[in-house]
Design an enzyme around this catalytic site. Structure first.
Site, mmCIF file in Angstrom:
data_model
loop_
_atom_site.group_PDB
_atom_site.id
_atom_site.type_symbol
_atom_site.label_atom_id
_atom_site.label_comp_id
_atom_site.label_asym_id
_atom_site.label_seq_id
_atom_site.Cartn_x
_atom_site.Cartn_y
_atom_site.Cartn_z
ATOM 1 N N GLY A 10 22.612 2.185 -30.692
ATOM 2 C CA GLY A 10 21.803 1.713 -31.059
ATOM 3 C C GLY A 10 20.732 1.707 -29.718
ATOM 4 O O GLY A 10 21.579 1.695 -28.680
ATOM 5 N N ARG A 72 24.930 6.857 -33.751
ATOM 6 C CA ARG A 72 26.653 6.216 -33.819
ATOM 7 C C ARG A 72 27.454 7.320 -34.095
ATOM 8 O O ARG A 72 28.726 6.719 -34.314
ATOM 9 C CB ARG A 72 26.870 4.737 -34.353
ATOM 10 N N ASP A 103 29.235 0.218 -24.770
ATOM 11 C CA ASP A 103 30.537 0.532 -24.236
ATOM 12 C C ASP A 103 31.023 1.577 -25.691
ATOM 13 O O ASP A 103 31.951 2.715 -25.220
ATOM 14 C CB ASP A 103 31.198 -0.666 -24.552
ATOM 15 N N THR A 125 22.372 -1.861 -23.475
ATOM 16 C CA THR A 125 21.977 -2.503 -24.816
ATOM 17 C C THR A 125 21.662 -3.978 -24.510
ATOM 18 O O THR A 125 21.725 -4.719 -23.404
ATOM 19 C CB THR A 125 24.291 -2.897 -25.059
ATOM 20 N N ASP A 127 22.961 -6.162 -25.728
ATOM 21 C CA ASP A 127 23.044 -7.734 -26.519
ATOM 22 C C ASP A 127 23.852 -8.057 -24.737
ATOM 23 O O ASP A 127 24.015 -9.102 -24.464
ATOM 24 C CB ASP A 127 24.673 -7.186 -27.421
ATOM 25 N N ASP A 129 26.000 -7.370 -22.987
ATOM 26 C CA ASP A 129 28.544 -7.607 -23.323
ATOM 27 C C ASP A 129 28.698 -6.706 -22.057
ATOM 28 O O ASP A 129 30.214 -6.769 -22.761
ATOM 29 C CB ASP A 129 28.287 -8.273 -24.177
ATOM 30 N N ARG A 171 26.653 -9.357 -31.216
ATOM 31 C CA ARG A 171 27.727 -8.579 -31.651
ATOM 32 C C ARG A 171 28.716 -9.729 -31.059
ATOM 33 O O ARG A 171 29.543 -10.146 -31.893
ATOM 34 C CB ARG A 171 28.029 -7.348 -31.707
#
Ligand code: F6P
Length: 351
Positions: A10, A72, A103, A125, A127, A129, A171
Site C-alpha cells: 500500500g 501487491r 512486512d 506502512t 499502520d 505495525d 489491519r
C-alpha cells in the site's frame, strides 16, 4: 554503484521523500546511478523500469503516492518468480536493490537476500505495525487526517444528537485508531488487539448519555473484531500475500449500536483518504532520514538490513528480525485511553 529502487504494498505519504533523499545523496555524495522499478515487485519480475535521476526527483518532496507506483505483487507466488527477479537485476547490472515496503514487501526482500541479492529495506506502512522500527513515516500524516476527520464529525454529531462511528485503517494493530481517538477525544476506541463485546459498547454509550451527554464518537480500526463471533473476514478474497480486503466494520457497528441503544447512529469510513495527499512536515523529515540511512547502509555494505528508527536514532536491523513480529499497541497507551473514561466502561476493547 548502480542501485535499483522499488516501492511495494500500500502506498504511504513520504515514499517520494525517501526516493528523493536516496537519489540526491547517491548522486551528490557517492556518484551512484539509479534505476526505478515500477509497481513494486512487478517491475522487477517483469522488467518495467523508469530512469531515476535528479530531474526525476525534482519537486516530489511534498507529493503523496509514489512516482514508482506500487502493487501487491508477490514474486514468491509466481513460478520461477524469484529467479526472474534476479535475472532482471543481473541484466540491468544492479549492484544493490533498495526496497521500500512493509512486512509483505520485505518478506520478498529477505528471500532475495537469501538467494544472494544485495538488498536494503526501508520500512513503510501507515499502520505503524512493523516490529523492527519505532515509527514508520506516513503514520503521522494518517493520524493527522483521521484526527481532523474526528474533529469535524464531533461538531455535526453534537448538532444532531448522534453517535458517529469513524472507521480508520489498521489491519492487525490499532495505532491509527488509538492515536487519532485520543487526539480527537473519542468516547470509545476499538482496536484489533482487543476483540470487543458489542453489549459492553452499547452499555458504555448509554451510561455516557445517562449522565447528560447527547452525542458520542466511536473510533474503530478496520481490523477490530467482535469477541465470540466467528470471523466473516475469513471468507473474503485474499491478495497475493494472503490478506483479505478489510473495511465495513464501522457500518456494521453503527447498525448494532443504533439497535441496542436507540441512539441515531452514522458511520464514516475514512479508508484511503488516510493514505493519500501530502505528508506532514514530520513525515517529510522522517522519510528523508530513512532515505539517507538507506543509501548510507548500501555504501557501508550492510545488506539484508532495514533502516530503523530506535528512539530518535536512525540505526539498522536485520530484515529477518524486523518482520518477525507485528508491533502491537502497548498496554501503556491502552491504559491512557481507558483512563479518560468511566471506570466501569471498557472503551478500548476488553481488558
Ligand atoms: O498498507 C496497510 C493498509 O493501509 C491497511 O491498513 C489496509 O487494510 C490496506 O492497506 C488496504 O489496502 P488496499 O490499498 O490494497 O485496499
Amino acid at each position: 554503484m548502480k542501485i535499483g529502487i522499488l516501492t511495494g504494498g500500500g502506498d504511504c505519504p513520504g515514499l517520494n521523500a525517501v526516493i528523493r533523499a536516496i537519489v540526491r545523496k547517491g548522486i551528490f555524495h557517492y556518484n551512484d546511478q539509479f534505476v526505478g522499478f515500477l509497481e513494486g515487485w512487478r517491475g522487477v519480475l517483469e522488467n518495467i523500469t523508469r530512469p531515476l535521476d535528479l530531474e526525476a526527483v525534482k519537486g516530489i518532496l511534498p507529493q503523496g503516492g509514489t512516482i514508482l507506483r506500487t502493487s501487491r505483487t508477490n514474486p514468491a507466488k509466481k513460478e520461477n518468480g524469484l529467479e526472474s527477479c534476479m535475472e532482471t537485476l543481473r541484466n540491468h547490472g544492479i549492484e544493490v536493490l533498495i526496497a521500500l515496503g512493509g512486512d509483505d514487501t520485505q518478506s520478498v526482500s529477505l528471500k532475495l537476500f537469501e538467494c544472494g541479492v544485495k538488498v536494503i529495506a526501508v520500512p513503510k506502512t501507515i499502520d505503524n505495525d512493523l516490529s523492527g522500527t519505532d515509527l514508520c513515516f506516513g503514520f503521522d500524516t494518517a493520524v493527522s487526517i483521521a484526527t481532523e476527520a474526528i474533529d469535524r464529525v464531533h461538531t455535526t454529531a453534537e448538532a444532531h444528537n448522534r453517535v458517529i462511528v469513524v472507521e480508520v485503517m489498521g489491519r492487525d494493530s490499532g495505532w491509527i485508531a488509538i492515536y487519532s481517538g485520543v487526539a480527537g477525544g473519542a468516547d470509545v476506541i476499538l482496536i484489533p488487539e482487543q476483540p470487543f463485546d458489542i453489549e459492553e459498547i452499547a452499555e458504555t454509550l448509554k451510561h455516557r448519555h445517562d449522565r447528560g451527554r447527547y452525542f458520542s464518537i466511536v473510533v474503530v480500526a478496520e481490523g477490530a473484531r467482535l469477541a465470540n463471533v466467528s470471523n466473516e473476514m475469513e471468507r473474503r478474497k485474499k491478495d497475493e500475500f494472503g490478506h483479505v480486503r478489510l473495511g465495513g466494520i464501522g457500518t456494521t457497528l453503527a447498525a448494532e449500536i443504533e439497535s441496542r441503544t436507540g441512539f441515531e447512529t452514522r458511520a464514516v469510513v475514512l479508508g484511503h483518504t488516510q493514505r493519500g495527499g501530502s505528508p506532514t512536515p514530520f513525515d517529510r523529515v522522517l522519510a528523508t532520514r530513512y532515505g539517507i540511512g538507506a543509501i548510507d547502509l548500501a555504501h557501508a555494505g550492510k545488506f539484508g538490513c532495514m533502516v530503523s528508527l530506535k528512539g530518535n536514532d536512525i540505526v539498522s536491523v536485520p530484515i529477518a528480525d524486523a518482520i518477525a513480529r507485528t508491533r502491537y499497541v502497548p498496554q501503556e497507551l491502552i491504559d491512557v485511553a481507558n483512563s479518560l473514561h468511566e471506570k466501569h466502561a471498557t472503551p478500548v476493547g476488553k481488558s
